[in-house]
Design a protein around this motif. Sequence first.
Motif, PDB file in Angstrom:
ATOM      1  N   ARG A 131      -7.173  13.378   2.222  1.00  0.00           N
ATOM      2  CA  ARG A 131      -6.042  12.571   1.649  1.00  0.00           C
ATOM      3  C   ARG A 131      -5.404  11.871   3.152  1.00  0.00           C
ATOM      4  O   ARG A 131      -5.515  12.304   4.156  1.00  0.00           O
ATOM      5  N   GLY A 164      -0.241  11.016  -0.519  1.00  0.00           N
ATOM      6  CA  GLY A 164      -1.265  10.003  -0.364  1.00  0.00           C
ATOM      7  C   GLY A 164      -2.127   9.643  -1.499  1.00  0.00           C
ATOM      8  O   GLY A 164      -2.920   9.168  -1.627  1.00  0.00           O
ATOM      9  N   LYS A 165      -1.616  10.404  -2.692  1.00  0.00           N
ATOM     10  CA  LYS A 165      -2.403  10.082  -3.786  1.00  0.00           C
ATOM     11  C   LYS A 165      -2.203   8.651  -4.221  1.00  0.00           C
ATOM     12  O   LYS A 165      -0.774   8.204  -4.463  1.00  0.00           O
ATOM     13  N   PRO A 166      -3.254   7.782  -4.851  1.00  0.00           N
ATOM     14  CA  PRO A 166      -2.722   6.636  -5.393  1.00  0.00           C
ATOM     15  C   PRO A 166      -2.122   6.520  -6.623  1.00  0.00           C
ATOM     16  O   PRO A 166      -2.457   7.262  -7.569  1.00  0.00           O
ATOM     17  N   TYR A 202       0.829  -1.099  -0.266  1.00  0.00           N
ATOM     18  CA  TYR A 202       0.110  -0.072   0.050  1.00  0.00           C
ATOM     19  C   TYR A 202       0.966   1.262   0.058  1.00  0.00           C
ATOM     20  O   TYR A 202       0.794   2.033  -0.736  1.00  0.00           O
ATOM     21  N   ARG A 208      -5.765   0.998   4.676  1.00  0.00           N
ATOM     22  CA  ARG A 208      -5.693   2.339   4.911  1.00  0.00           C
ATOM     23  C   ARG A 208      -5.974   2.748   6.189  1.00  0.00           C
ATOM     24  O   ARG A 208      -5.358   3.378   7.131  1.00  0.00           O
ATOM     25  N   GLN A 222      -7.530   1.875  -8.076  1.00  0.00           N
ATOM     26  CA  GLN A 222      -7.814   1.307  -6.921  1.00  0.00           C
ATOM     27  C   GLN A 222      -8.218  -0.077  -6.952  1.00  0.00           C
ATOM     28  O   GLN A 222      -7.805  -1.054  -6.063  1.00  0.00           O
ATOM     29  N   HIS A 276       1.436   4.482  -3.202  1.00  0.00           N
ATOM     30  CA  HIS A 276       0.969   5.985  -2.978  1.00  0.00           C
ATOM     31  C   HIS A 276       2.094   6.824  -3.026  1.00  0.00           C
ATOM     32  O   HIS A 276       3.096   6.669  -2.750  1.00  0.00           O
ATOM     33  N   ASP A 277       2.019   8.046  -3.495  1.00  0.00           N
ATOM     34  CA  ASP A 277       3.053   9.205  -3.321  1.00  0.00           C
ATOM     35  C   ASP A 277       2.968   9.833  -1.879  1.00  0.00           C
ATOM     36  O   ASP A 277       2.141   9.463  -1.157  1.00  0.00           O
TER      37      ASP A 277
END
Length: 202
Positions: free
Chosen positions: A112, A19-21, A11, A88, A25, A15-16
């Motif tokens: 986020r 918090g951006k995937p 996980y 998460r 998803q 993500h960066d």
Amino acid sequence: MNRLPLHEDLYLIAHDQSGKPLIHQSSMALGLAGAVLLELAVSGRVTVADGRVTVSRPPAGDLPVSLADGDVRLLVKKAADGLYDRTREALVASGVLVRVSRRRLGMLPYTRYQLADIASVVRASSGVRSAVEGWKPPDARCAALCGLVAVLRLEAELYLDQPANRLVGRLREIASAAPPVVGELVAVVDTLVGEAAVAVYR
């Protein structure tokens, strides 16, 4: 800090820092489900052979998925349902992620889940980088993570100075050199991610 479960490491890699995937998803959820099953398999708590999963020993502690004997593809697909959100929330509860609420264009609220400390994702990917660079022989768990990073095309997040195709090939080599269960489960996730990607465009 204790080592995170394999699916939580995945996980974090996916993500960066904001918090951006980095991938869709649905694909990530399948990868997370595969990671849960891979960790159980390499620890000897489940057996995977000929497309079937058999629970060898009841897993210790709480699992983020329901587990039962059955078809491995069906189990991964079922386990993927809701697993992204549960992973998460577990990371938030353990303090690895922090919930941050903001407003887009000053009006539209959004949330986020950002890293509390960049060291968490560095730890998550360090074994994979070491395996690729030949610094440290990978164990089965590390080889499983290498395979999943390749399947989900997250190789750029390793920040290694190698062409993408060569790096993905090396990650797949590491997974294929691991115990057979690693290759079998990574292949299942690979197939399911491909099917999910095709379904999006139908």
